[in-house]
Design a protein around this motif. Structure first.
Motif, PDB file in Angstrom:
ATOM      1  N   SER A  64      -9.469 -14.580  10.858  1.00 16.71           N
ATOM      2  CA  SER A  64      -8.788 -14.257   9.197  1.00 16.71           C
ATOM      3  C   SER A  64      -8.628 -13.197   9.016  1.00 16.71           C
ATOM      4  CB  SER A  64      -8.541 -16.041   8.497  1.00 16.71           C
ATOM      5  OG  SER A  64      -9.939 -15.955   8.009  1.00 16.71           O
ATOM      6  N   GLY A  65      -8.016 -13.027   7.846  1.00 16.92           N
ATOM      7  CA  GLY A  65      -8.503 -11.703   6.951  1.00 16.92           C
ATOM      8  C   GLY A  65      -9.224 -12.161   5.988  1.00 16.92           C
ATOM      9  N   ASN A  66      -9.963 -12.878   5.520  1.00 16.99           N
ATOM     10  CA  ASN A  66     -10.686 -14.024   4.033  1.00 16.99           C
ATOM     11  C   ASN A  66     -11.993 -13.737   5.043  1.00 16.99           C
ATOM     12  OD1 ASN A  66      -9.013 -14.125   2.213  1.00 16.99           O
ATOM     13  ND2 ASN A  66      -9.014 -16.404   2.971  1.00 16.99           N
ATOM     14  N   SER A  67     -11.518 -14.026   6.896  1.00 17.07           N
ATOM     15  CA  SER A  67     -13.407 -13.980   7.575  1.00 17.07           C
ATOM     16  C   SER A  67     -14.019 -12.786   7.329  1.00 17.07           C
ATOM     17  CB  SER A  67     -13.095 -14.569   8.847  1.00 17.07           C
ATOM     18  OG  SER A  67     -12.606 -16.364   8.748  1.00 17.07           O
ATOM     19  N   ALA A  68     -12.349 -12.032   7.226  1.00 11.64           N
ATOM     20  CA  ALA A  68     -13.431 -10.063   7.699  1.00 11.64           C
ATOM     21  C   ALA A  68     -13.521  -9.864   6.552  1.00 11.64           C
ATOM     22  CB  ALA A  68     -12.353  -9.988   8.162  1.00 11.64           C
ATOM     23  N   PHE A  96     -10.970 -12.003  -2.507  1.00 13.74           N
ATOM     24  CA  PHE A  96     -11.802 -11.015  -2.545  1.00 13.74           C
ATOM     25  C   PHE A  96     -12.941 -12.363  -3.310  1.00 13.74           C
ATOM     26  CE2 PHE A  96      -9.410  -6.755  -2.906  1.00 13.74           C
ATOM     27  CZ  PHE A  96      -9.169  -6.961  -1.393  1.00 13.74           C
ATOM     28  N   LYS A  97     -11.785 -12.552  -5.010  1.00 17.81           N
ATOM     29  CA  LYS A  97     -13.139 -13.606  -5.918  1.00 17.81           C
ATOM     30  C   LYS A  97     -13.114 -14.174  -5.618  1.00 17.81           C
ATOM     31  CE  LYS A  97      -9.473 -14.324  -8.807  1.00 17.81           C
ATOM     32  NZ  LYS A  97      -8.605 -13.818  -9.991  1.00 17.81           N
ATOM     33  N   LYS A  98     -12.570 -15.317  -5.016  1.00 18.64           N
ATOM     34  CA  LYS A  98     -13.143 -16.180  -4.441  1.00 18.64           C
ATOM     35  C   LYS A  98     -14.407 -16.733  -3.471  1.00 18.64           C
ATOM     36  CE  LYS A  98      -8.310 -18.780  -5.106  1.00 18.64           C
ATOM     37  NZ  LYS A  98      -7.760 -19.551  -4.355  1.00 18.64           N
ATOM     38  N   ILE A  99     -14.293 -15.152  -2.368  1.00 15.68           N
ATOM     39  CA  ILE A  99     -15.877 -15.175  -1.717  1.00 15.68           C
ATOM     40  C   ILE A  99     -16.296 -14.525  -2.167  1.00 15.68           C
ATOM     41  CG2 ILE A  99     -15.796 -14.160   0.877  1.00 15.68           C
ATOM     42  CD1 ILE A  99     -13.178 -14.388   1.787  1.00 15.68           C
ATOM     43  N   HIS A 109     -10.863   7.449   4.905  1.00 12.97           N
ATOM     44  CA  HIS A 109     -10.382   7.360   4.078  1.00 12.97           C
ATOM     45  C   HIS A 109     -11.503   5.964   3.459  1.00 12.97           C
ATOM     46  CE1 HIS A 109      -6.778  10.145   4.402  1.00 12.97           C
ATOM     47  NE2 HIS A 109      -7.885  10.480   4.715  1.00 12.97           N
ATOM     48  N   ALA A 110     -11.762   5.581   4.237  1.00 13.21           N
ATOM     49  CA  ALA A 110     -12.722   4.501   4.194  1.00 13.21           C
ATOM     50  C   ALA A 110     -13.927   3.845   5.070  1.00 13.21           C
ATOM     51  CB  ALA A 110     -11.565   3.270   4.098  1.00 13.21           C
ATOM     52  N   HIS A 111     -14.656   2.774   4.230  1.00 15.09           N
ATOM     53  CA  HIS A 111     -15.905   2.897   4.507  1.00 15.09           C
ATOM     54  C   HIS A 111     -15.973   1.405   5.457  1.00 15.09           C
ATOM     55  CE1 HIS A 111     -17.482   5.039   1.249  1.00 15.09           C
ATOM     56  NE2 HIS A 111     -18.257   5.693   2.146  1.00 15.09           N
ATOM     57  N   ILE A 112     -14.944   0.711   5.001  1.00 16.41           N
ATOM     58  CA  ILE A 112     -14.991  -0.652   5.247  1.00 16.41           C
ATOM     59  C   ILE A 112     -13.460  -0.852   5.907  1.00 16.41           C
ATOM     60  CG2 ILE A 112     -14.736  -2.996   5.939  1.00 16.41           C
ATOM     61  CD1 ILE A 112     -17.892  -2.755   4.524  1.00 16.41           C
ATOM     62  N   ILE A 113     -12.857  -0.823   6.464  1.00 11.28           N
ATOM     63  CA  ILE A 113     -11.112  -1.083   7.024  1.00 11.28           C
ATOM     64  C   ILE A 113     -11.103  -2.367   7.284  1.00 11.28           C
ATOM     65  CG2 ILE A 113      -8.349  -1.046   7.713  1.00 11.28           C
ATOM     66  CD1 ILE A 113      -9.066   1.768   7.706  1.00 11.28           C
ATOM     67  N   LEU A 114      -9.967  -4.183   6.384  1.00  8.72           N
ATOM     68  CA  LEU A 114     -10.107  -4.990   7.090  1.00  8.72           C
ATOM     69  C   LEU A 114      -8.367  -5.524   7.079  1.00  8.72           C
ATOM     70  CD1 LEU A 114     -10.046  -7.338   4.120  1.00  8.72           C
ATOM     71  CD2 LEU A 114     -12.556  -6.341   4.339  1.00  8.72           C
ATOM     72  N   ALA A 115      -8.368  -6.582   7.901  1.00  8.78           N
ATOM     73  CA  ALA A 115      -6.875  -7.264   7.586  1.00  8.78           C
ATOM     74  C   ALA A 115      -6.285  -8.849   7.863  1.00  8.78           C
ATOM     75  CB  ALA A 115      -5.823  -6.317   7.812  1.00  8.78           C
ATOM     76  N   SER A 116      -5.235  -9.505   6.770  1.00 10.19           N
ATOM     77  CA  SER A 116      -4.948  -9.911   8.373  1.00 10.19           C
ATOM     78  C   SER A 116      -4.331  -9.955   8.762  1.00 10.19           C
ATOM     79  CB  SER A 116      -4.286 -11.669   6.923  1.00 10.19           C
ATOM     80  OG  SER A 116      -3.766 -12.730   7.240  1.00 10.19           O
TER      81      SER A 116
END
Length: 328
Positions: free
Chosen positions: A54-58, A81-84, A167-174
């Motif tokens: 899942s995106g939230n796992s990422a 972002f906030k919840k995790i 342009h990003a140190h880390i990219i993540l996605a759902s």
């Protein structure tokens, strides 16, 4: 007007069905995983990529590597972002924005004030407006702040401005419905820093996904640039037809309408713009869109085949008739 909620494409479903028949063959399963990760590395321009459930796992994998304060936009981000961050016990600092869009001077001042270790943003603020990601990254890189870009709505950007590893140190996605890479569920994370995955080895094992999803990922990635281009084009068309709209001069994948009574306006729009299998109407204020009364037409939720000009004209005509009663 015939509108339907986005689901995985026929090619994606076919690849996943075939992969399900191969379950138990370790060599084939390994190939599906390797091919998917290679496709992601090519798409994101990052050297390392992992597929997760899942995106939230990422997000959790990224945040598990962070000890210092996490800087988040005050609106237009993602509630995960906030919840995790709260779940992991991380201190959160909020960055004042212009309706979700980050101002570089304010960002620089806030970095000096809060001394964050990371900044988490979405490529499009609230799916509404493109962030200046390249400039944000350059500033963060100078200040030793890790920029994490949630590119769920921007992967495959034809301009290579968003969802780009340069342009990003880390990219993540759902990759759930109705995201740009649409598998029904799942997610991914990519980076040039191999230590990220070394430190997160246990979480990566816990959050790993099936080879069936990996097979679908390879096909879905092929569709991503064309799908995103058509959504952006449809939103640009609607922004010219509907009045008033917010963020008229920005690329985005939804249409945001100011409203004095967003709940009532949203109800009327849902009745007049029905979508088989889902919907495209959301209301604000809400953190992951905009903190003011508004209604969003989530064009990203529609099947690409629905984005014909006749359908878009009808959506704009209906919206213009309703919106005049709710303009702020």
């Amino acid at each position: 007007m015939d509108l339907s909620f986005k689901k995985p494409s026929k090619n994606v479903r076919k690849a996943m069905c075939q992969a399900s028949l191969d379950l138990g063959d370790r060599e084939i399963e390994t190939n599906h995983k390797r091919n998917a990760e290679d496709s992601l590395k090519e798409l994101t321009r990052h050297e390392h990529a992992r597929i997760v459930n899942s995106g939230n796992s990422a997000i959790m994998i990224a945040m598990s590597n962070i000890k210092g304060p996490v800087l988040l936009p005050d609106q237009g981000g993602w509630t995960g972002f906030k919840k995790i961050a709260e779940f992991l016990g991380l201190k959160i600092a909020y960055l004042p924005t212009n309706h979700g869009i980050i101002d570089l001077e304010i960002l620089d001042d806030h970095i000096k004030l809060t001394n964050p270790q990371s900044l988490f943003i979405t490529s499009f603020a609230g799916y509404m407006a493109e962030q200046p990601v390249k400039e944000i990254f350059e500033l963060c890189d100078r200040r030793n702040v890790i920029l994490v870009e949630d590119a769920s709505g921007a992967i495959g950007d034809p301009q290579k401005s968003l969802a780009c590893g340069d342009h990003a140190h880390i990219i993540l996605a759902s990759t759930g419905s109705p995201k740009i890479i649409n598998l029904g569920n799942g997610g991914f994370i990519s980076t040039n820093d191999p230590e990220l995955f070394n430190y997160s080895n246990y979480l990566l094992k816990s959050f790993r996904t099936s080879p069936v999803m990996c097979a679908g990922m390879v096909e879905a990635i092929k569709n991503a640039p064309n799908s995103l281009s058509k959504i952006l084009k449809a939103c640009n068309f609607l922004k010219k037809k509907i009045n008033p709209v917010l963020f008229e001069g920005y690329r985005g994948i939804n249409i945001t309408l100011p409203s004095e009574n967003p709940k009532q306006m949203g109800r009327e729009l849902r009745k007049r713009i029905p979508v088989e299998g889902g919907g495209i109407i959301s209301t604000c204020p809400r953190y992951d869109r905009i903190n003011q009364p508004a209604v969003c037409l989530e064009i990203k939720n529609l099947e690409i085949k629905c984005l014909k000009k006749d359908n878009l004209r009808e959506i704009s005509d209906i919206t213009n008739k309703i919106i005049s009663n709710y303009i702020i």
